[in-house]
Structure formats: structure tokens, C-alpha cells
Design a protein around this motif. Structure first.
Motif, PDB file in Angstrom:
ATOM      1  N   TYR A   9      41.015   6.162 -18.797  1.00  0.00           N
ATOM      2  CA  TYR A   9      41.914   6.149 -19.944  1.00  0.00           C
ATOM      3  C   TYR A   9      43.222   6.898 -19.720  1.00  0.00           C
ATOM      4  N   GLU A  10      43.231   7.880 -18.847  1.00  0.00           N
ATOM      5  CA  GLU A  10      44.448   8.658 -18.651  1.00  0.00           C
ATOM      6  C   GLU A  10      45.480   7.833 -17.897  1.00  0.00           C
ATOM      7  N   SER A  11      46.737   7.880 -18.360  1.00  0.00           N
ATOM      8  CA  SER A  11      47.788   7.053 -17.771  1.00  0.00           C
ATOM      9  C   SER A  11      48.069   7.407 -16.318  1.00  0.00           C
TER      10      SER A  11
ATOM     11  N   SER B  95      36.967   0.240 -38.272  1.00  0.00           N
ATOM     12  CA  SER B  95      36.550   0.472 -39.655  1.00  0.00           C
ATOM     13  C   SER B  95      35.845   1.821 -39.798  1.00  0.00           C
ATOM     14  N   ARG B  96      34.993   2.151 -38.836  1.00  0.00           N
ATOM     15  CA  ARG B  96      34.282   3.436 -38.879  1.00  0.00           C
ATOM     16  C   ARG B  96      35.248   4.605 -38.753  1.00  0.00           C
ATOM     17  N   ILE B  97      36.219   4.461 -37.836  1.00  0.00           N
ATOM     18  CA  ILE B  97      37.202   5.535 -37.649  1.00  0.00           C
ATOM     19  C   ILE B  97      38.016   5.727 -38.925  1.00  0.00           C
TER      20      ILE B  97
ATOM     21  N   SER C  78      39.199   0.944 -26.710  1.00  0.00           N
ATOM     22  CA  SER C  78      37.919   0.396 -26.264  1.00  0.00           C
ATOM     23  C   SER C  78      36.854   0.970 -27.183  1.00  0.00           C
ATOM     24  N   ASP C  79      35.599   0.658 -26.895  1.00  0.00           N
ATOM     25  CA  ASP C  79      34.543   1.211 -27.742  1.00  0.00           C
ATOM     26  C   ASP C  79      34.284   2.681 -27.444  1.00  0.00           C
ATOM     27  N   ARG C  80      35.044   3.250 -26.502  1.00  0.00           N
ATOM     28  CA  ARG C  80      34.878   4.666 -26.177  1.00  0.00           C
ATOM     29  C   ARG C  80      36.169   5.468 -26.283  1.00  0.00           C
ATOM     30  N   LYS C  81      37.254   4.812 -26.696  1.00  0.00           N
ATOM     31  CA  LYS C  81      38.538   5.509 -26.733  1.00  0.00           C
ATOM     32  C   LYS C  81      39.399   4.937 -27.849  1.00  0.00           C
ATOM     33  N   ALA C  82      40.041   5.848 -28.624  1.00  0.00           N
ATOM     34  CA  ALA C  82      40.930   5.407 -29.697  1.00  0.00           C
ATOM     35  C   ALA C  82      42.063   6.408 -29.863  1.00  0.00           C
TER      36      ALA C  82
ATOM     37  N   GLY D 161      31.001   9.061 -31.452  1.00  0.00           N
ATOM     38  CA  GLY D 161      30.540   8.797 -30.094  1.00  0.00           C
ATOM     39  C   GLY D 161      31.636   8.271 -29.200  1.00  0.00           C
ATOM     40  N   MET D 162      32.851   8.769 -29.391  1.00  0.00           N
ATOM     41  CA  MET D 162      33.981   8.301 -28.594  1.00  0.00           C
ATOM     42  C   MET D 162      35.069   9.362 -28.564  1.00  0.00           C
TER      43      MET D 162
END
Length: 379
Positions: A196-198, A243-245, A262-266, A294-295
Motif C-alpha cells: 500500500y505504501e507509495s 458502508s461499514r466504515i 482494498s478490503d484491507r486498506k482505506a 479489520g483493516m
């Protein structure tokens, strides 16, 4: 007919194996899509036809050779042994003095549009294939592989990683005489999936399904290793994640934007003055949110979008009066057409006063004389 004879001491007994092709198919009989046909004829390409032994790779390669010849391409073959069932006007070359490199040197003088290389086994075969492809010859190679992606893996270490997409851009996997999978290769610079890190961005070969265009594998260097990484499937629905966030973040701040990577990063964006609320003392609040979801969550300031409307102008002896009712105490931008004139605070009476003798006052007077519109932007 391909005949292989073994005898003692190489084998424990004499054995004769004769293989005779029993099928001669056209490319249409494989159910090849028009998109794939167009891919062959729009320009010279690098194609690998892969599959397990006896799957029908050479038969398909012969059908492609005939198809290209029918469309006006000059086609030659490099074979050992020469057993492709192709048209009589397609010249079939064997290793010159048992060396395919010498055959390749000759073919570069012949200048074919496409060359069928049957088959790629040894490192020297892959190197000859790559050399001819980089010289501008369309190349179609036949190689053994148990999966479609294995055809690319066989090139790793034999051809420079960054050059592979220039050498091969299409993988066709044959099994039981049918096309089971088609991949296309693209070269890009990006952060690999799962990172995830640029600052982890690097050159990546994307291996995508030809029909759906979905990336299924990524190939890149990690340290000193070359990684062939499947792109994860079956991830959580990203709209559900968003929606959860939103539901959770709404308990802490009044205004926010959510971007799910992704499902692990927002990423969440909130007004700058509310960032301490969401982060909490020593980051406790944001850690609590991350554990609940969980992210990983990154927090950035929210840029408020400016709302622009046409302004009403009046004047006194010394001032231009710009009416901004409803924006008392707010900072606003004043525009002449699309050009920013000034930024000011709206007074308690809902107006902005501009002295006529100032530079801004003079520009405002000139704009009004020209009939230009004045706008006020709220932010």
C-alpha cells in the motif's frame, strides 16, 4: 510422422514410437474469437502456445500459421524435427548445423513476418526466440507447461524481466485439443497488490485474462527474488466495506469522505479541525476503529468544495458593496468571471465592502463597465 527409436544401453530394451498427426484443424474450428484473430493480424506479436505433452499445441500452431498465410503474411517455421502440418508454401527450417541460432541468423535475412518456433525447451531456444522478436519478427513459440502462467515462468531467468512483455504479449494455453486460457501481458509501474505504501512502487508485469481483462497475476522483483504473485480473488465486497466504515466514522465526525483501496486498506478524509477527534490521544481512537474494521485506515484533511454563485453589486460614494447574505462571518472568494479578485470576510450585515480607490476596487469598476459578471465563492 515423428518416430523415436531407443535401444540398449540407453533403454533396457528396443522401443519404437511412431506418432502420426491425425487432426488438421483450421483456426475457426478452435472457436477463436474475432478479437484474438485481430490480435494476430493487426501487428507482429510475441505469442506462446503452451500446454502439457500431447495436448495439441503443435496442431494449433499449424492452424495459426495457415491462418496468417491466408491473410498475406510471410510465415516460416523453425522446428526440430520438422513435422508441422502446414501449407506447402510455408518453408519449414531445421537447426542449421544443429544450432537454431544459425537458423535464426538466416531467417533474419529472409525477413518473414511471422516465425513459428516449435519448440522452446532449452535456455538457448528462449534466447533465440527473444532475439528474433526484439528484431521485429512476429514470433509464435510452442512450449510445455502444466498451467498457462508456467509459460511465463519458464522465461524468467532466461530473458530479462523487464523485456518479457516486449518479447511475449500473449499466452495461449491448450489442453485436450482446446483453448483453455488466454493471457495478455502488460508492463506498468505501480504498487503491487497487497502492498500500500507509495514508495513500494516498482515495475510490474500484469498478467490479465484476455476475455475479462482482469489481472490474475503480477510479476515483479522483491529484494533479489522474482515473484509471480496471484492477485487475490474473493475479497470482501468493497461497497459493503465502505458502508461499514461510513457507519463507524459517522459516530465521531460530522463530515467525511471514504475511499476504499482494498478490503484491507482505506482512506478517510475529514475536516482538518476534526482530525484530532478521529485520531484520539496517542492514536487510540483510530487504532480502535482499525481493529473493529479489520483493516488499515489513513486519515487526510478534507478539502471543502467551493460553492460559487453570482454576486449582487451595489455602491456608495466610497465603496463597492458585494452582497453575501447568509454568509455572515465566513471567508469568501470574489471572482471576476473565473479570475480571483480577492479573498475577504463577510461582515455582520452580510456584505463585503471594497474601497473604490484600491487596486481591487478599480478592477471591479472596470469589470462592471465591461459588463463582466462578478461571482462569490463560499468555502
Amino acid at each position: 510422422i515423428r518416430i523415436a527409436i531407443t535401444e540398449k544401453p540407453f533403454a533396457d530394451r528396443m522401443e519404437i514410437t511412431a506418432v502420426r498427426p491425425i487432426a488438421k484443424l483450421s483456426i475457426e474450428e478452435y472457436g477463436v474469437s474475432e478479437e484474438l484473430k485481430q490480435r494476430f493480424i493487426e501487428k507482429q506479436r510475441g505469442v506462446l502456445i503452451s500446454g502439457p505433452p500431447g495436448a495439441g499445441k503443435s496442431t494449433f500452431a499449424a492452424s495459426v500459421a495457415n491462418f496468417l498465410m491466408n491473410h498475406g503474411f510471410m510465415v516460416k517455421t523453425m522446428e526440430s524435427p520438422r513435422d508441422l502440418m502446414v501449407r506447402d508454401d510455408i518453408t519449414q527450417y531445421a537447426p542449421l548445423e544443429n544450432d537454431m541460432r544459425l537458423t535464426a541468423d538466416l531467417l533474419l535475412l529472409v525477413r518473414p513476418d511471422y516465425t513459428i518456433y516449435d519448440e522452446l525447451r532449452k535456455t538457448s531456444d528462449f534466447q533465440v526466440f527473444a532475439d528474433m522478436r526484439l528484431a521485429g519478427v512476429g514470433m509464435i513459440g510452442v512450449t510445455h507447461a502444466t498451467r498457462a502462467i508456467d509459460a511465463v515462468q519458464r522465461m524468467i531467468g532466461r530473458v530479462e524481466l523487464g523485456v518479457i512483455p516486449q518479447v511475449v504479449d500473449t499466452i495461449i494455453f491448450i489442453d485436450a485439443g482446446e483453448i483453455k486460457k488466454i493471457y495478455e501481458l502488460n508492463f506498468t509501474v505501480k504498487v503491487p497488490s497487497g502492498m500500500y505504501e507509495s514508495d513500494l512502487a516498482r515495475p510490474v508485469i500484469e498478467v490479465s485474462d484476455f476475455e475479462t481483462k482482469k489481472v490474475e497475476y503480477e510479476i515483479y522483483t522483491y529484494g533479489e527474488q522474482v515473484v509471480v504473485m496471484p492477485v487475490e480473488r474473493g475479497q470482501r465486497n468493497l461497497s459493503d466495506v465502505e458502508s461499514r466504515i461510513s457507519k463507524l466514522i459517522g459516530n465521531y465526525v460530522s463530515q467525511y469522505e471514504v475511499e476504499v483501496l482494498s478490503d484491507r486498506k482505506a482512506i478517510i478524509r475529514i475536516p482538518e479541525e476534526e482530525i484530532p477527534v478521529i485520531v484520539g490521544k496517542r492514536g487510540r481512537t483510530i487504532r480502535k476503529i482499525e481493529e473493529a474494521l479489520g483493516m488499515s485506515i489513513d486519515v487526510y484533511p478534507l478539502k471543502i468544495k467551493e460553492e460559487i454563485r453570482e454576486a449582487e453589486i451595489s455602491e456608495t460614494d466610497k465603496h463597492w458593496i458585494i452582497h453575501a447574505e447568509g454568509l455572515e462571518g465566513r471567508r469568501v472568494n470574489i471572482y471576476i468571471d473565473k479570475e480571483l479578485l480577492l479573498t475577504a470576510s463577510v461582515g455582520s450585515r452580510g456584505v463585503v465592502k471594497v474601497r473604490k480607490e484600491t487596486e481591487a476596487g478599480k478592477e471591479l469598476r472596470l469589470a462592471l463597465m465591461k459588463g463582466e459578471k462578478i461571482y462569490i465563492g463560499e468555502f
